[in-house]
Design an enzyme around this catalytic site. Sequence first.
Site, PDB file in Angstrom:
ATOM      1  N   GLU A  18       1.007  -1.178   0.196  1.00  0.00           N
ATOM      2  CA  GLU A  18      -0.078  -0.187  -0.082  1.00  0.00           C
ATOM      3  C   GLU A  18       0.688   1.258  -0.029  1.00  0.00           C
ATOM      4  O   GLU A  18       0.633   2.106   0.861  1.00  0.00           O
ATOM      5  CB  GLU A  18      -1.075  -0.156   1.421  1.00  0.00           C
ATOM      6  N   GLU A  48      -6.158  -8.596   0.954  1.00  0.00           N
ATOM      7  CA  GLU A  48      -6.720  -8.176   2.464  1.00  0.00           C
ATOM      8  C   GLU A  48      -8.193  -7.864   2.202  1.00  0.00           C
ATOM      9  O   GLU A  48      -8.827  -7.117   1.282  1.00  0.00           O
ATOM     10  CB  GLU A  48      -5.906  -6.974   2.912  1.00  0.00           C
TER      11      GLU A  48
HETATM   12  C1  BG6 Z   1      -4.298  -2.525   5.728  1.00  0.00           C
HETATM   13  C2  BG6 Z   1      -2.812  -2.867   6.203  1.00  0.00           C
HETATM   14  O1  BG6 Z   1      -4.430  -1.407   5.176  1.00  0.00           O
HETATM   15  O2  BG6 Z   1      -5.329  -2.611   6.864  1.00  0.00           O
HETATM   16  C3  BG6 Z   1      -2.605  -3.901   7.192  1.00  0.00           C
HETATM   17  O3  BG6 Z   1      -2.027  -3.415   5.138  1.00  0.00           O
HETATM   18  C4  BG6 Z   1      -3.689  -3.725   8.406  1.00  0.00           C
HETATM   19  O4  BG6 Z   1      -1.455  -3.966   7.745  1.00  0.00           O
HETATM   20  C5  BG6 Z   1      -4.986  -3.741   7.725  1.00  0.00           C
HETATM   21  O5  BG6 Z   1      -3.602  -4.596   9.479  1.00  0.00           O
HETATM   22  C6  BG6 Z   1      -6.245  -3.715   8.698  1.00  0.00           C
HETATM   23  O6  BG6 Z   1      -6.164  -2.372   9.373  1.00  0.00           O
HETATM   24  P1  BG6 Z   1      -6.071  -2.550  11.149  1.00  0.00           P
HETATM   25  O7  BG6 Z   1      -5.772  -1.175  11.564  1.00  0.00           O
HETATM   26  O8  BG6 Z   1      -7.421  -2.959  11.635  1.00  0.00           O
HETATM   27  O9  BG6 Z   1      -5.083  -3.410  11.495  1.00  0.00           O
END
Ligand code: BG6
Length: 490
Positions: free
Chosen positions: A199, A389
């Site tokens: 990202e 993700e």
């Molecule tokens: C993404 C990141 O943007 O969001 C991850 O690449 C991150 O590293 C994920 O964990 C979820 O976000 P959070 O803040 O809920 O952990």
Amino acid sequence: MKFPENFFWGGATSAIQIEGAYLEDGKGLTTEDCKTAGSFSKRREYTYLDKDKKPGSQPSSMGKGLPEGATLAVLEHHFYPSHDAIDFYHHYKEDIASFAEMGFKMFRMSISWARIYPTGLEETPNQKGIDFYKDVFKELRKYHIEPLVTISHGDLPLVLENQYGGWKNRELIELYMKLAKTCLSEFKGLVHYWLPFNEMNDYLLMLDMFGNVSTKETHQKSFQMIHNMLVANARTVRLAHEIDPENKVGSMICGIPNYPGSCDPNDILETRYRWEKGIYYTGDVQCFGEYPSFSKRLWEEYEVNMETEQSDFLDFRQGTVDFYTFSYYMTNIVTTHETKVIVQGNFANGARNPYLNYSEWGWSYDPKGLRYYLEVIYDRYHLPIIITENGLGAVDKLEEDGTIHDPYRIQYLHDHLHECKVAISHGVDLIGYTMWGCIDLVSASTGQMSKRYGFIYVDRDDEGKGTNARIRKDSFEWYQKVIKTNGEEL
Ligand code: BG6
């Protein structure tokens, strides 16, 4: 509506959020090792020593630099959740066996740069760091799980931040290439799917975040950092192909689709500009091999004067990616009108959408937004796509009988996977889905453990207390069935 054969079902993580063992076997400190725990209402902080060696701390992601002469540092009397994380470093065999039992075909993880080059400056790598990752990859291969490896997921060796100023410094390109070359050569044959960065568009999304410091200096820094990363990205693609023609390299974009707040032409235009800046700017260079035409407008708007070399543009052209990947959690509303309610979650920062529900961390629940993003992106790039993700951060309750019932997570994943199916039936070449945080991990934005994503619960709380025992949630069996039926039964 069907998922294609050989679809990469799996899960995703990053080193700093799971490994722990933050100083074990020669690992050096990273920037993220200096980050304290927070919550939805309290930002995580970076801790530092000022020029007189006095300790201090400052909220992260404010776009503001540390005080003059200060350097990031691990201080006494602070709790740093990533130091131990979920101790994947010592539990990886057990965890991978569970992933295999669920039927994973792919596992996304990242390399901790400081495990391989503790300060980033060494001439030769740390053998113990290499051995650790080799063992993990071999363990995955034992179960026919394809590793998808992010070479850098935000955790920079501390020395590179403190002495070099991080990615705004061009010297980082060569230092990163040393890491990339080591990984590509040492793990040749064990890994075929690579993501050079996680990202990098976050630095542009942050420019619009409420509460961030937005100055000419922060603008310059954000664009320069991205340029340097894009050069390193392109060179890595080329090197990966040279080292092993079977290697495939992908982009990784924080995918937050923007919706206009109204049909006011001003909102429509502003929404388009947000897509360009936040989503297409980095993706276009990675996929098309050149800066898009609207870059000029952006550089002028932000008064950016980037340091570049002629060869960078050749690198871009010769180093386009083989596939596109992105994270998807939410959509964002763009409005040019005054709005009373701003919702901020992850890197979204916009008006509240009255048609959507929001999680307790302010993240909108919008499965159709995923379909929208998939279709828009496929139409633009015509490259195979992996969703690297997607998932729901929620508080889970461990019942007295040791069970964890998470119907909300099953529903969330069901709804999002259904939209993937629709997108595939509309022609999108989606080849994989790695659910974020397949095992509970440290939240990146808040540092909490209680914001849980996993199919597997980890007994560890927000203060770092717990046994680290792994316990299956109801969603474990559900995902197992999804994979077994190749998504026929959601
Ligand atoms: C993404 C990141 O943007 O969001 C991850 O690449 C991150 O590293 C994920 O964990 C979820 O976000 P959070 O803040 O809920 O952990």
